[in-house]
Design a protein around this motif. Structure first.
Motif, PDB file in Angstrom:
ATOM      1  N   ARG A  92      26.641  51.971  45.453  1.00 59.05           N
ATOM      2  CA  ARG A  92      27.488  50.449  44.219  1.00 59.05           C
ATOM      3  C   ARG A  92      28.839  50.332  44.559  1.00 59.05           C
ATOM      4  NH1 ARG A  92      23.637  53.506  40.850  1.00 59.05           N
ATOM      5  NH2 ARG A  92      22.245  53.052  40.484  1.00 59.05           N
ATOM      6  N   TRP A  93      29.306  51.799  44.790  1.00 58.14           N
ATOM      7  CA  TRP A  93      30.678  51.730  45.303  1.00 58.14           C
ATOM      8  C   TRP A  93      31.437  50.467  46.691  1.00 58.14           C
ATOM      9  CZ3 TRP A  93      34.390  51.503  41.456  1.00 58.14           C
ATOM     10  CH2 TRP A  93      34.299  52.602  40.098  1.00 58.14           C
ATOM     11  N   VAL A  94      29.896  50.905  47.661  1.00 50.15           N
ATOM     12  CA  VAL A  94      30.195  49.595  48.619  1.00 50.15           C
ATOM     13  C   VAL A  94      30.195  48.180  48.523  1.00 50.15           C
ATOM     14  CG1 VAL A  94      28.659  48.609  51.056  1.00 50.15           C
ATOM     15  CG2 VAL A  94      29.603  51.871  49.829  1.00 50.15           C
ATOM     16  N   VAL A  95      28.588  48.061  47.280  1.00 46.96           N
ATOM     17  CA  VAL A  95      28.410  46.808  47.055  1.00 46.96           C
ATOM     18  C   VAL A  95      30.218  46.059  46.438  1.00 46.96           C
ATOM     19  CG1 VAL A  95      27.593  44.699  45.416  1.00 46.96           C
ATOM     20  CG2 VAL A  95      26.205  46.368  47.206  1.00 46.96           C
ATOM     21  N   THR A  96      30.759  46.750  45.536  1.00 49.07           N
ATOM     22  CA  THR A  96      31.878  46.304  44.417  1.00 49.07           C
ATOM     23  C   THR A  96      32.767  46.649  45.934  1.00 49.07           C
ATOM     24  OG1 THR A  96      31.297  47.975  42.915  1.00 49.07           O
ATOM     25  CG2 THR A  96      33.273  47.639  42.933  1.00 49.07           C
ATOM     26  N   LEU A  97      33.318  47.131  46.777  1.00 52.61           N
ATOM     27  CA  LEU A  97      34.268  47.155  47.612  1.00 52.61           C
ATOM     28  C   LEU A  97      33.729  45.783  48.338  1.00 52.61           C
ATOM     29  CD1 LEU A  97      36.793  48.088  48.836  1.00 52.61           C
ATOM     30  CD2 LEU A  97      35.289  49.107  50.768  1.00 52.61           C
ATOM     31  N   VAL A  98      32.906  45.127  48.552  1.00 56.16           N
ATOM     32  CA  VAL A  98      32.799  44.190  49.402  1.00 56.16           C
ATOM     33  C   VAL A  98      32.734  42.777  49.215  1.00 56.16           C
ATOM     34  CG1 VAL A  98      30.834  45.166  51.416  1.00 56.16           C
ATOM     35  CG2 VAL A  98      30.458  44.087  49.635  1.00 56.16           C
ATOM     36  N   GLN A  99      33.373  43.121  47.697  1.00 56.82           N
ATOM     37  CA  GLN A  99      33.361  41.549  46.449  1.00 56.82           C
ATOM     38  C   GLN A  99      34.777  40.953  46.917  1.00 56.82           C
ATOM     39  OE1 GLN A  99      31.343  41.624  43.187  1.00 56.82           O
ATOM     40  NE2 GLN A  99      30.295  43.189  43.582  1.00 56.82           N
ATOM     41  N   SER A 100      35.739  42.140  47.067  1.00 53.48           N
ATOM     42  CA  SER A 100      37.385  42.051  47.627  1.00 53.48           C
ATOM     43  C   SER A 100      37.591  42.274  48.544  1.00 53.48           C
ATOM     44  CB  SER A 100      37.362  42.646  46.193  1.00 53.48           C
ATOM     45  OG  SER A 100      37.593  43.864  46.275  1.00 53.48           O
ATOM     46  N   VAL A 157      53.135  42.481  37.988  1.00 48.81           N
ATOM     47  CA  VAL A 157      52.026  42.777  36.832  1.00 48.81           C
ATOM     48  C   VAL A 157      51.083  42.650  36.388  1.00 48.81           C
ATOM     49  CG1 VAL A 157      52.363  44.428  34.922  1.00 48.81           C
ATOM     50  CG2 VAL A 157      54.403  44.444  36.211  1.00 48.81           C
ATOM     51  N   VAL A 158      51.224  40.771  36.670  1.00 51.39           N
ATOM     52  CA  VAL A 158      50.363  40.742  35.414  1.00 51.39           C
ATOM     53  C   VAL A 158      49.104  40.282  36.393  1.00 51.39           C
ATOM     54  CG1 VAL A 158      48.774  38.088  34.461  1.00 51.39           C
ATOM     55  CG2 VAL A 158      50.968  39.323  33.710  1.00 51.39           C
ATOM     56  N   CYS A 159      48.815  39.958  37.447  1.00 48.31           N
ATOM     57  CA  CYS A 159      48.275  39.740  38.523  1.00 48.31           C
ATOM     58  C   CYS A 159      47.266  41.190  39.010  1.00 48.31           C
ATOM     59  CB  CYS A 159      48.786  38.847  40.409  1.00 48.31           C
ATOM     60  SG  CYS A 159      49.657  37.091  39.813  1.00 48.31           S
ATOM     61  N   LEU A 160      48.264  42.169  38.865  1.00 46.30           N
ATOM     62  CA  LEU A 160      47.336  43.272  38.988  1.00 46.30           C
ATOM     63  C   LEU A 160      46.673  43.748  37.923  1.00 46.30           C
ATOM     64  CD1 LEU A 160      50.613  45.453  40.428  1.00 46.30           C
ATOM     65  CD2 LEU A 160      48.883  44.149  41.963  1.00 46.30           C
ATOM     66  N   VAL A 161      47.140  43.392  36.637  1.00 51.15           N
ATOM     67  CA  VAL A 161      45.925  44.092  35.828  1.00 51.15           C
ATOM     68  C   VAL A 161      44.606  43.249  35.740  1.00 51.15           C
ATOM     69  CG1 VAL A 161      46.018  44.299  33.552  1.00 51.15           C
ATOM     70  CG2 VAL A 161      47.918  44.421  34.110  1.00 51.15           C
ATOM     71  N   ILE A 162      44.705  42.059  36.035  1.00 52.51           N
ATOM     72  CA  ILE A 162      43.976  40.751  35.915  1.00 52.51           C
ATOM     73  C   ILE A 162      43.192  41.970  37.329  1.00 52.51           C
ATOM     74  CG2 ILE A 162      42.963  38.559  36.310  1.00 52.51           C
ATOM     75  CD1 ILE A 162      45.249  37.620  35.105  1.00 52.51           C
ATOM     76  N   GLY A 163      43.130  41.695  38.375  1.00 52.62           N
ATOM     77  CA  GLY A 163      43.196  42.643  40.040  1.00 52.62           C
ATOM     78  C   GLY A 163      41.563  44.250  38.969  1.00 52.62           C
ATOM     79  N   ALA A 164      42.826  44.276  39.102  1.00 51.26           N
ATOM     80  CA  ALA A 164      41.824  45.959  38.017  1.00 51.26           C
ATOM     81  C   ALA A 164      40.719  45.347  37.386  1.00 51.26           C
ATOM     82  CB  ALA A 164      42.738  46.608  37.573  1.00 51.26           C
ATOM     83  N   LEU A 165      40.726  44.285  37.095  1.00 50.40           N
ATOM     84  CA  LEU A 165      40.230  44.081  35.704  1.00 50.40           C
ATOM     85  C   LEU A 165      38.806  43.157  36.933  1.00 50.40           C
ATOM     86  CD1 LEU A 165      41.202  42.915  32.366  1.00 50.40           C
ATOM     87  CD2 LEU A 165      40.264  45.108  33.077  1.00 50.40           C
ATOM     88  N   MET A 166      39.284  42.320  37.325  1.00 47.29           N
ATOM     89  CA  MET A 166      37.894  42.475  38.477  1.00 47.29           C
ATOM     90  C   MET A 166      37.330  42.923  39.076  1.00 47.29           C
ATOM     91  SD  MET A 166      40.078  39.034  40.359  1.00 47.29           S
ATOM     92  CE  MET A 166      39.033  38.659  42.000  1.00 47.29           C
ATOM     93  N   GLY A 167      38.206  44.268  39.383  1.00 46.06           N
ATOM     94  CA  GLY A 167      37.256  45.387  40.224  1.00 46.06           C
ATOM     95  C   GLY A 167      36.283  45.467  39.279  1.00 46.06           C
ATOM     96  N   SER A 180      40.393  45.569  45.157  1.00 49.21           N
ATOM     97  CA  SER A 180      39.942  46.837  46.464  1.00 49.21           C
ATOM     98  C   SER A 180      40.183  47.549  46.061  1.00 49.21           C
ATOM     99  CB  SER A 180      40.282  45.667  48.223  1.00 49.21           C
ATOM    100  OG  SER A 180      39.806  44.666  48.292  1.00 49.21           O
ATOM    101  N   LEU A 181      41.418  48.088  45.622  1.00 44.01           N
ATOM    102  CA  LEU A 181      42.341  49.388  46.189  1.00 44.01           C
ATOM    103  C   LEU A 181      40.643  50.042  44.532  1.00 44.01           C
ATOM    104  CD1 LEU A 181      44.174  51.513  45.502  1.00 44.01           C
ATOM    105  CD2 LEU A 181      45.507  50.441  44.596  1.00 44.01           C
TER     106      LEU A 181
END
Length: 394
Positions: free
Chosen positions: A74-82, A114-124, A250-251
């Motif tokens: 499932r991590w592969v499918v998670t990674l390809v989304q971003s 920082v705001v963008c990075l937090v939102i990105g982590a939640l997207m992950g 992606s990270l």
């Protein structure tokens, strides 16, 4: 206009360092954009609609194809989304830029980054939830459940960006909620799940799908607020914001993939050639990027709730795609749930039509003053002043 932009930025100084980084190019108050800019905006909006439609349908079906043919990570499918964010970076580097921000990404303040990075982590995290949803539920069921994000979006948009609540919007929320409840009451059988597992997998898939819908619904109005208050120099800046968020997502996925053993035995379990495996992964990267950039583009050009409605409409296409391509069961429960979703979507579209018609009637009434027209607009949009978020430069 510049004075109102300065006021807006002062109210949201937590995003900035006090230094303006995007210069608006609107004409004076009371005048609209030139016809050429309006055409460019419409073409850009159509392109984002197309990216959202094609990307969402193709990525959902291919994700199910991945699990149905032996894929288990499932991590592969998670990674390809971003993982397609380098395409956005390349596009930013070759695109034209506003004169006020000649260097890509350098206009980000530390707090805004920082705001963008937090939102990105939640997207992950949201991407991981969707991966579980796809592995536990058929495309048709997960798409119907994901359509409930419109209900979440309406509530959160009313709180975050003060989107107005009215009867037709609330009617859409009730119908979509009934749709999800109906699916919850139906019995899940192992034949529906790509991995089997029976009712246990169905229940877990149901819960994580609603979680993904809720988290994605929060993302939409937050992005509208972000674009409205901090991005006003052109669409290319919105792409830069999306690239940063996708890189962070992606990270998160890459760390999760590495922590669980990477691709150990993944290709060997695949029911097909290694070339087909990598082709599916590569196409998933492209289609998911199209889906997310299309979603962000629609938010930037219209509103978060409008983007949520578009997503709900696209998810209906995913339901039909799952039935046609994979032969997902489509019994009475799903039929009624689909009808409720369509009814809710039609309710919203009718409300938008009547809203637009009312504005046009007031604008075309010679006896109506400018203050009357402005008051009607505010009552329908929830605006209390400068709405911000207008597209100044395409």
């Amino acid at each position: 206009m510049l004075h109102r932009d300065d006021e807006r930025r002062r109210r949201h100084h937590f995003l900035l360092l006090g230094e303006p980084f995007a210069m608006t190019t609107n004409t004076s108050a009371g005048t609209g954009p030139p016809a050429s800019a309006a055409r460019r905006r419409m073409l850009l909006l159509i392109a984002n609609y197309a990216a959202l439609l094609v990307g969402s349908v193709a990525s959902s079906l291919l994700s199910r194809f991945y699990f149905a043919h032996g894929g288990r990570n499932r991590w592969v499918v998670t990674l390809v989304q971003s993982a397609g964010f380098p395409l956005l970076v390349a596009g930013v580097l070759v695109a034209g830029r506003p004169a006020a921000v000649p260097r890509p990404f350098m206009w980000f303040s530390r707090r805004f980054l920082v705001v963008c990075l937090v939102i990105g982590a939640l997207m992950g995290a949201n991407n991981l939830l969707f991966s579980y949803s796809t592995s536990f539920l058929p495309v048709s069921t997960s798409s119907l459940l994901m359509s409930t994000q419109l209900a979440f979006t309406l509530v959160l948009a009313a709180v975050i960006v003060r989107h107005p609540l009215n009867f037709v919007n609330l009617n859409a929320v009730v119908l979509l909620t009934l749709s999800s409840v109906l699916l919850a009451l139906r019995s899940g059988d192992s034949g529906e799940s790509p991995e089997g597992g029976g009712k246990g997998h169905y229940f877990v898939g149901y819960v994580v799908t609603l979680g993904a819908a809720g988290l994605f619904a929060a993302y939409l109005p937050v992005m509208e607020l972000l674009y409205r208050e901090a991005v006003s120099g052109g669409f290319v800046l919105a792409v830069e914001v999306q690239a940063v968020m996708q890189a962070m997502a992606s990270l998160v996925a890459a760390i999760g993939l590495g922590a669980t053993g990477g691709l150990d035995g993944e290709v060997a379990r695949w029911k097909g050639s290694p070339a087909l495996y990598w082709a599916v992964v590569g196409i998933l990267v492209l289609t998911w990027q199209a889906c997310f950039m299309g979603t962000a583009g629609v938010i930037y050009l219209t509103s978060s709730f409008h983007s949520g409605v578009c997503m709900a409409a696209v998810l209906t296409a995913n339901v039909l795609g799952g039935v046609v391509v994979f032969g997902d069961p489509f019994g009475a429960e799903k039929g009624i749930a689909t009808a409720l979703c369509a009814w809710g979507l039609a309710s919203y579209l009718y409300g938008e039509y009547t809203k637009k018609k009312k504005v046009e009637d007031v604008a075309g009434d010679p006896s109506a003053s400018d203050d009357d027209a402005d008051n009607v607009r505010k009552s329908l949009t929830g605006g209390g002043g400068d709405t911000g978020g207008e597209l100044e430069t395409v």
